[in-house]
Design a protein around this motif. Structure first.
Motif, short mmCIF file in Angstrom:
data_model
loop_
_atom_site.label_atom_id
_atom_site.label_comp_id
_atom_site.label_asym_id
_atom_site.label_seq_id
_atom_site.Cartn_x
_atom_site.Cartn_y
_atom_site.Cartn_z
N VAL A 213 0.84 -1.20 0.00
CA VAL A 213 0.00 0.00 0.00
C VAL A 213 0.88 1.25 0.00
N LEU A 214 1.97 1.17 0.76
CA LEU A 214 2.92 2.29 0.78
C LEU A 214 4.26 1.81 1.31
N VAL A 215 5.28 2.55 0.92
CA VAL A 215 6.61 2.40 1.49
C VAL A 215 7.07 3.80 1.85
N ALA A 216 7.24 4.06 3.15
CA ALA A 216 7.68 5.37 3.65
C ALA A 216 9.11 5.24 4.15
N CYS A 230 6.96 6.78 10.70
CA CYS A 230 8.18 6.05 11.08
C CYS A 230 8.45 6.36 12.56
N PRO A 231 7.73 5.71 13.47
CA PRO A 231 7.70 6.15 14.87
C PRO A 231 9.00 5.99 15.63
N ASP A 232 9.93 5.17 15.13
CA ASP A 232 11.20 5.00 15.83
C ASP A 232 12.34 5.76 15.15
N ALA A 233 12.00 6.61 14.19
CA ALA A 233 13.04 7.32 13.44
C ALA A 233 13.83 8.24 14.36
N ASP A 234 15.15 8.17 14.23
CA ASP A 234 16.07 9.05 14.96
C ASP A 234 16.90 9.78 13.91
N PRO A 235 16.75 11.10 13.79
CA PRO A 235 17.46 11.81 12.73
C PRO A 235 18.95 11.99 12.98
N GLY A 238 22.28 7.77 11.75
CA GLY A 238 22.99 7.30 10.57
C GLY A 238 22.25 6.28 9.73
N LEU A 239 20.93 6.12 9.98
CA LEU A 239 20.15 5.12 9.27
C LEU A 239 18.81 5.70 8.81
N LEU A 240 18.27 5.13 7.74
CA LEU A 240 16.92 5.42 7.29
C LEU A 240 15.97 4.43 7.95
N ASP A 241 14.79 4.91 8.35
CA ASP A 241 13.74 4.04 8.88
C ASP A 241 12.70 3.82 7.79
N VAL A 242 12.39 2.56 7.50
CA VAL A 242 11.44 2.22 6.44
C VAL A 242 10.20 1.57 7.04
N THR A 243 9.04 2.10 6.67
CA THR A 243 7.77 1.49 7.04
C THR A 243 7.07 1.02 5.78
N PHE A 274 11.97 -1.72 8.94
CA PHE A 274 13.39 -2.07 8.98
C PHE A 274 14.21 -0.81 8.77
N ARG A 275 15.51 -0.91 9.01
CA ARG A 275 16.42 0.21 8.83
C ARG A 275 17.43 -0.13 7.75
N ALA A 276 17.93 0.92 7.10
CA ALA A 276 18.89 0.72 6.02
C ALA A 276 19.73 1.98 5.86
N ARG A 277 20.87 1.82 5.23
CA ARG A 277 21.69 2.98 4.90
C ARG A 277 21.34 3.53 3.52
N GLU A 278 20.84 2.64 2.65
CA GLU A 278 20.48 3.08 1.30
C GLU A 278 19.29 2.28 0.79
N VAL A 279 18.36 2.96 0.13
CA VAL A 279 17.21 2.31 -0.49
C VAL A 279 17.05 2.88 -1.89
N VAL A 280 17.01 2.00 -2.90
CA VAL A 280 16.64 2.41 -4.24
C VAL A 280 15.14 2.19 -4.37
N LEU A 281 14.41 3.29 -4.59
CA LEU A 281 12.95 3.27 -4.63
C LEU A 281 12.47 3.25 -6.07
N ASP A 282 11.74 2.18 -6.44
CA ASP A 282 11.20 2.08 -7.79
C ASP A 282 9.92 1.26 -7.74
N GLY A 283 9.13 1.36 -8.80
CA GLY A 283 7.89 0.61 -8.86
C GLY A 283 6.94 1.23 -9.87
N ASP A 284 5.76 0.64 -9.99
CA ASP A 284 4.77 1.10 -10.96
C ASP A 284 3.76 2.03 -10.29
N GLY A 285 3.54 3.18 -10.90
CA GLY A 285 2.53 4.11 -10.41
C GLY A 285 2.92 4.90 -9.19
#
Length: 317
Positions: A213-216, A230-235, A238-243, A274-285
């Motif tokens: 439905v979504l990727v934030a 992203c309720p546990d996000a800490d700016p 050094g990490l991205l928070d993904v919901t 989950f957390r990540a250092r890098e995310v390539v975001l792609d998809g349809d629509g």
């Protein structure tokens, strides 16, 4: 041997007088008076912007012309007064520079301020700027085909891409934007058109292809005037928070909606985080949005850039 006198500090307020349905313009004299009184050793100046393009040009110019602080001097401050759009211009201008960023929230969402610990009341935010408490934070760097030209942009709060982005887009283009109230209304009306999207993600080198439905993808964690997506996000971690919200029924999303403001929606089995250092975001629509504005076209490479911004915050940050 003669000593070098410290240079006088410059505090530049860049304001969109129309932010918050004119609230910024009405509050500006009180904010300027408060800073003048609390920072007698600084030069406080004001730049009123005509439109978004003018605000971007003037903001970049302020940072480019700021002299590095001499020994014994404090850095200059760029103060952005308005909503998340103005905050985004400020953080992009100040990232990696010696200029500190201050925010006077006067928009309809103010999610960046909320997420990094800046007081939401404009005069309290002005007092925090004068007090000089700083926090060095991360930003998300987006690279790709960026809206408005260019190939990179920093993001302070969240990159939205699915259902959440459609809501953001509709609120932005509504004839009347009432901030969180408008967001809540559009959230419910958009449920009638709920269709999961086919995402293609690369998370720290691992490929994930799945409907959602979504990727934030969050740095500071808030969207829509207080939705804690992203309720546990800490700016500053050094990490991205993904919901990620997996395909759910319309009624399930209606039941989840009130929990979005409290952050306890994360316990639902359709939610993956989950957390990540890098995310390539792609998809349809996908309609990528970030900090309340259109971000660009997928695919976009999103990386966490640690500690690139020094921001003035409140005591509770």
């Amino acid at each position: 041997m003669s000593s070098i006198e410290p240079r006088q500090r410059v505090v530049t307020i860049v304001v969109n007088p129309r932010s918050g349905r004119g609230r910024a313009g009405r509050l500006l004299p009180r904010v300027v008076a408060a800073l003048d009184e609390a920072m007698p050793d600084a030069v406080v100046r004001v730049i009123r912007t005509r439109d978004y393009a003018d605000a971007r040009e003037r903001t970049v110019g302020v940072v480019a012309s700021a002299a590095p602080p001499a020994p014994g001097s404090q850095p200059d401050v760029l103060v952005m007064m308005g909503g998340d759009g103005m905050a985004s211009l400020g953080l992009n201008a100040c990232a990696g520079s010696h200029v500190q960023l201050g925010i006077i929230p006067a928009g309809t969402g103010d999610d960046f301020a909320r997420g990094v610990g800046i007081p939401r009341r404009p005069l309290a935010a002005a007092a925090a700027i004068a007090a000089g408490r700083t926090r060095r934070i991360d930003l998300t760097l987006a690279r790709g085909a960026i809206a408005g030209g260019g190939d990179r942009r920093y993001i302070g709060s969240v990159v939205s891409s699915g259902y959440d982005a459609r809501v953001n887009y509709r609120v932005n283009h509504a004839r009347l934007n009432l901030g969180s109230a408008s967001y809540a209304s559009v959230v419910l009306s958009e449920i009638a058109h709920l269709v999961p999207l086919d995402y293609r993600l690369v998370v720290d080198g691992t490929v994930r292809e799945e409907p959602a439905v979504l990727v934030a993808i969050g740095n500071a964690g808030y969207i829509g005037g207080g939705v804690h997506i992203c309720p546990d996000a800490d700016p500053a971690d050094g990490l991205l928070d993904v919901t990620l919200i997996k395909p759910v029924s319309r009624m399930t999303l209606v039941r989840l909606f009130p929990q979005l403001y409290r952050g306890d929606f994360v316990h639902h089995p359709a939610i993956e985080r989950f957390r990540a250092r890098e995310v390539v975001l792609d998809g349809d629509g996908l309609i990528p949005m970030a900090d309340g504005e259109e971000l660009g076209q997928a695919p976009l490479r999103l990386t966490c850039e640690p500690g690139v911004l020094e921001v003035l915050v409140g005591d509770g940050a």
